[in-house]
Design an enzyme around this catalytic site. Sequence first.
Site, PDB file in Angstrom:
ATOM      1  N   ASP A   1       0.813  -1.210   0.000  1.00  0.00           N
ATOM      2  CA  ASP A   1       0.000   0.000   0.000  1.00  0.00           C
ATOM      3  C   ASP A   1       0.855   1.273   0.000  1.00  0.00           C
ATOM      4  O   ASP A   1       1.911   1.325   0.640  1.00  0.00           O
ATOM      5  CB  ASP A   1      -0.910  -0.027   1.232  1.00  0.00           C
ATOM      6  N   HIS A   2       0.369   2.273  -0.697  1.00  0.00           N
ATOM      7  CA  HIS A   2       0.958   3.617  -0.705  1.00  0.00           C
ATOM      8  C   HIS A   2       2.474   3.595  -0.926  1.00  0.00           C
ATOM      9  O   HIS A   2       3.250   4.133  -0.134  1.00  0.00           O
ATOM     10  CB  HIS A   2       0.600   4.370   0.582  1.00  0.00           C
TER      11      HIS A   2
ATOM     12  N   GLU B   1      -2.916  -0.274  -8.486  1.00  0.00           N
ATOM     13  CA  GLU B   1      -3.881   0.751  -8.090  1.00  0.00           C
ATOM     14  C   GLU B   1      -3.174   2.105  -8.094  1.00  0.00           C
ATOM     15  O   GLU B   1      -2.039   2.209  -7.619  1.00  0.00           O
ATOM     16  CB  GLU B   1      -4.457   0.465  -6.699  1.00  0.00           C
TER      17      GLU B   1
ATOM     18  N   LYS C   1      -9.590   9.422   9.121  1.00  0.00           N
ATOM     19  CA  LYS C   1      -9.280   8.102   9.632  1.00  0.00           C
ATOM     20  C   LYS C   1     -10.241   7.676  10.741  1.00  0.00           C
ATOM     21  O   LYS C   1     -10.433   8.381  11.717  1.00  0.00           O
ATOM     22  CB  LYS C   1      -7.848   8.078  10.177  1.00  0.00           C
TER      23      LYS C   1
ATOM     24  N   HIS D   1     -10.400   4.891  -0.333  1.00  0.00           N
ATOM     25  CA  HIS D   1      -9.337   4.908   0.666  1.00  0.00           C
ATOM     26  C   HIS D   1      -9.817   5.600   1.940  1.00  0.00           C
ATOM     27  O   HIS D   1     -10.806   6.321   1.932  1.00  0.00           O
ATOM     28  CB  HIS D   1      -8.109   5.628   0.126  1.00  0.00           C
TER      29      HIS D   1
END
Length: 483
Positions: A149-150, A269, A311, A344
Site C-alpha cells: 500500500d501507498h 492501483e 481516519k 481509501h
Amino acid sequence: MVPASLIINDDAALWLHRAPHGKRLALLAKQDHRWHSLFHGDAESSRESFVLKLCPTDHANAYALQTVLPNLKPAPLGLNVSAGCGDRLGMATPGHARAFANTNVLPIFAQQSIREMTRTKRTPQDVMCDATWGAFESGWRNAVGADADHLKVPADIDACAAAGFTFYTIDPGAHVDSEADAATAAQLQTKVAALRWNDLESSIINPSASLRTSLQSLYEDKSFDLEDRKIKIDAASLMRALAKYGNAIAHVTQMYRHLESKGVPFELEVSVDETETPTTHAEHIFIVSELKRLGVKWVSLAPRYVGRFEKGVDYIGDLKELENDLNVHAQIARVFGPYKLSLHSGSDKFSVYPLIVKATRGVVHLKTAGTSYLEALRVIASVDAKFFREIAELGYERYPTDRASYHVSAELSRAPVLKNLADAQLPSLLDHFDSREILHVTYGSALEKWGGQLKEIVRKNEGLYYEFLEKHFVKHVRPFSDF
C-alpha cells in the site's frame, strides 16, 4: 487444535496447534511424505509409518504453506469486488476472515503501507506471513490478494515484490501540486513549463518533436462522452490539470515500468486521494487518458472525492454532493476502463458504502487500515483499564505531533477528559469522534513504547478480539456483498 484450520489431504493432515509457548503448525504424515521436506520443525512422535511434526509459524513455513494450500498464495483479484484489511498488530486476520465468510467480497488480508511498516517495525515478509497464518487458522479456502500500500519509490516495490505481494498501490501524492487549484494563469504557465516533459513523452506547445504528442491537440476544447453527459476540457482546465497532476502521472509511469520489469504477477492501483483538493471529473479523465497513452495498466483508481474521508470515522460532508460526485467518477471508470473505483480511508464510512456500491455497480475496492487496531484497544479497555488509560494518556500527549501525516480534524479540547471517566466508561473513548481519531493516529507512539505488552494482552484475549473484529467488519463488508 484450532478445528477450523484442519486440512486432510489423502494420507496427510495439517492443523494449527495451540501450546503454552504459542501456536505451532502440526503435520501428521507418513515419514516419506513430500510435505515433511517442505516444513521445518521437530518430530514429536511416530507411530507405525506416520510422523507428527510440530513446526514454528515463521516466514519459511508460511511460504511453504502457500505451496501446499495455493489459495493462500496471493493472486491478482481483477475487477471482482474486494476489500483490504489493514492489520497493524499482525493478529487480526482470523477476525477479518469471519466477516468475509459467506460473502462474494474477495479479501486482501495482507495490506500495509511502507509508512505503517516503519512505525510498527514490520517487514513486508512479516505482513505477508502474519496474514497467511491468520487465514490458515480461520480455515479460509478462497482466493486472497496482498496490497503493498501507498508505495512512493521504486525501492518500496522491490521490497514488496520479494515478499510476494500482488496488488501495488502507487501513491504519487508528493508529486501532486494542489496549489494549482488556486493559481493564476501566469502561475499555471510557470508550473507547466517546469513539468517532467521527457518523462511525460509529450509537449504542450511543440507537437513536432520526435516521439512526442501535443497535449493541446489531445485535450484542449475536446468533449468526452460519458453515459449521460459530456465533460469538456477547455484550455484553462487543461493547464490546471497539467500543473496539478502532470508530475504525478510521470511518477506513476516510472513506478509502473519498474514494477513491470520485476516479472512478477501484479495488478496496479493508482491513488491520488491523499491530497488537499478534490479530483475534478475533467482531471480524472485527463489522468486516466494520460496513463493509457503512456502504456500504464491499472485495476483500480482512488480519486480525491469531495468532502472529507478522515481516519476511523464516518464521512464528513454533504452526502448528496458526494453521491453526484461518485456517480460521475464511476461513469468515467466504466467508459475509460473498466476499472474499480477505490475508497481509501474507507473504514467506518458507513454512510458512503451504499452510495459507492450503487454508483460503481459493485466494481469497487474498499480499503481499511487502523480500525482493526482500534478494536484491539477496545479489548484492552475491556480487560485492563489501567493499561488502556496509559495508552490513551500517551495518545493525548503525542497527538499534536503524530497527526502531521494524516488528514484528521480531531481536537484535544473536545476529547473526553480521562480522569473524569470511570473504568467502565473507557471503551466509550473508541466511539467518540475526537478520542477515536487521536487513538487511531498515535498508534506508532503506543507500539514504540508498549508494543510487546499490548500484543500480549490481545493474544491472551484473542477470542474477544476476533469477536469484536467480526462484528465491526461485517458492517463494512456486507454492503459490498449485497449489490
